[in-house]
Design a protein around this motif. Structure first.
Motif, PDB file in Angstrom:
ATOM      1  N   ASP A   5       5.301   7.683  -2.704  1.00  0.00           N
ATOM      2  CA  ASP A   5       3.849   7.130  -2.716  1.00  0.00           C
ATOM      3  C   ASP A   5       3.553   6.969  -1.181  1.00  0.00           C
ATOM      4  O   ASP A   5       4.080   7.789  -0.247  1.00  0.00           O
ATOM      5  CB  ASP A   5       3.663   5.658  -3.387  1.00  0.00           C
ATOM      6  N   THR A   6       2.845   5.914  -0.689  1.00  0.00           N
ATOM      7  CA  THR A   6       2.214   5.836   0.685  1.00  0.00           C
ATOM      8  C   THR A   6       3.415   5.112   1.402  1.00  0.00           C
ATOM      9  O   THR A   6       3.067   4.722   2.627  1.00  0.00           O
ATOM     10  CB  THR A   6       1.126   5.096   0.801  1.00  0.00           C
ATOM     11  N   GLY A   7       4.316   4.742   0.964  1.00  0.00           N
ATOM     12  CA  GLY A   7       5.550   3.934   1.420  1.00  0.00           C
ATOM     13  C   GLY A   7       5.527   2.515   0.824  1.00  0.00           C
ATOM     14  O   GLY A   7       4.854   2.319  -0.069  1.00  0.00           O
ATOM     15  N   VAL A   8       6.566   1.614   1.188  1.00  0.00           N
ATOM     16  CA  VAL A   8       6.411   0.584   0.628  1.00  0.00           C
ATOM     17  C   VAL A   8       6.564  -0.611   2.086  1.00  0.00           C
ATOM     18  O   VAL A   8       7.311  -0.329   2.825  1.00  0.00           O
ATOM     19  CB  VAL A   8       7.649   0.162  -0.361  1.00  0.00           C
ATOM     20  N   ASN A   9       5.672  -1.511   1.778  1.00  0.00           N
ATOM     21  CA  ASN A   9       5.909  -2.838   2.877  1.00  0.00           C
ATOM     22  C   ASN A   9       7.137  -3.539   2.382  1.00  0.00           C
ATOM     23  O   ASN A   9       6.988  -4.471   1.693  1.00  0.00           O
ATOM     24  CB  ASN A   9       4.664  -3.788   3.050  1.00  0.00           C
ATOM     25  N   PRO A  26      18.447   2.273   6.547  1.00  0.00           N
ATOM     26  CA  PRO A  26      18.286   0.714   6.877  1.00  0.00           C
ATOM     27  C   PRO A  26      16.810   0.048   6.518  1.00  0.00           C
ATOM     28  O   PRO A  26      16.800  -1.220   6.284  1.00  0.00           O
ATOM     29  CB  PRO A  26      18.748   0.644   8.275  1.00  0.00           C
ATOM     30  N   ASN A  27      15.815   0.956   6.336  1.00  0.00           N
ATOM     31  CA  ASN A  27      14.492   0.413   5.948  1.00  0.00           C
ATOM     32  C   ASN A  27      14.437   0.736   4.548  1.00  0.00           C
ATOM     33  O   ASN A  27      13.026   0.912   4.066  1.00  0.00           O
ATOM     34  CB  ASN A  27      13.598   1.100   6.616  1.00  0.00           C
ATOM     35  N   HIS A  28      15.384   1.057   3.614  1.00  0.00           N
ATOM     36  CA  HIS A  28      15.251   0.989   2.090  1.00  0.00           C
ATOM     37  C   HIS A  28      14.533   2.503   1.617  1.00  0.00           C
ATOM     38  O   HIS A  28      13.967   2.263   0.485  1.00  0.00           O
ATOM     39  CB  HIS A  28      14.416  -0.289   1.605  1.00  0.00           C
ATOM     40  N   GLY A  29      14.561   3.424   2.361  1.00  0.00           N
ATOM     41  CA  GLY A  29      14.204   4.611   2.039  1.00  0.00           C
ATOM     42  C   GLY A  29      13.951   5.688   3.102  1.00  0.00           C
ATOM     43  O   GLY A  29      14.609   5.529   3.999  1.00  0.00           O
ATOM     44  N   MET A  73      13.229   1.834  -4.394  1.00  0.00           N
ATOM     45  CA  MET A  73      13.262   2.643  -3.093  1.00  0.00           C
ATOM     46  C   MET A  73      12.136   3.131  -2.664  1.00  0.00           C
ATOM     47  O   MET A  73      11.086   3.640  -3.440  1.00  0.00           O
ATOM     48  CB  MET A  73      14.131   3.852  -3.802  1.00  0.00           C
ATOM     49  N   ALA A  74      11.827   3.036  -1.519  1.00  0.00           N
ATOM     50  CA  ALA A  74      10.589   3.409  -0.710  1.00  0.00           C
ATOM     51  C   ALA A  74      10.655   4.865  -0.396  1.00  0.00           C
ATOM     52  O   ALA A  74      11.447   5.126   0.493  1.00  0.00           O
ATOM     53  CB  ALA A  74      10.355   2.515   0.519  1.00  0.00           C
TER      54      ALA A  74
END
Length: 168
Positions: A5-9, A26-29, A73-74
């Motif tokens: 999608d548009t990413g994840v916060n 390291p930033n989950h995706g 998973m982002a």
């Protein structure tokens, strides 16, 4: 669950504890929209992906998600204005499959079939990955006015729609 999608916060209080962990990311995706940010940072600058991730797996400090123990998973494939390309979407699906996602959520779609996305979805099917897709937001019947990827006939896809109180 890969939220393509548009990413994840990933810092949001109800999502932070449920973000996918892989030392290589390291930033989950991953971010396939490199015109906005770096590849290793799938931060959401639109809000849609974070909203979807919350419905799926918010831990519940503010509002619980459907499965508050899900690992999110982002995968950022859509930019801050809500625009994406078939190339970034297909790359995102492939990334999720290659990195072990069991479920992929695609809350996106449009009126045209696309070979790149279809190929990525068949790859997900071959890997036994369930793909949840949006039926669309235009109050139309997908049997008469197709929305893709919802209108692909693949055994691994779940097409999600909603009705209002008037069943429309």
């Amino acid at each position: 669950v890969a939220v393509v999608d548009t990413g994840v916060n990933y810092n949001q209080q109800d999502l932070a504890s449920n973000m996918w962990i892989n030392p290589a990311y390291p930033n989950h995706g991953y971010n396939f929209v490199t015109s906005e940010g770096t590849a290793n940072d799938p931060m959401d600058y639109n809000g849609h992906g974070t909203h979807v991730a919350g419905i799926i797996g918010a831990a519940g400090t503010v509002t619980p998600g459907v499965c508050w123990k899900a690992s999110i998973m982002a995968v950022r494939v859509i930019d801050s204005t809500g625009q994406g390309s078939s190339s970034t979407i297909a790359q995102g699906i492939d990334f999720a499959v290659a990195n072990g996602a069991k479920v992929i959520n695609l809350s996106l779609g449009g009126p045209t079939s696309d070979t790149l996305i279809y190929t990525a979805l068949t790859n997900a099917q071959a890997s036994d990955v369930v793909v949840v897709v949006a039926a669309g937001n235009s109050s139309s019947n997908n049997d008469t006015t197709p929305t893709y990827p919802c209108s692909y006939h693949l055994a691994n896809m779940v097409c999600v729609a909603a009705l209002d109180q008037s069943y429309s």
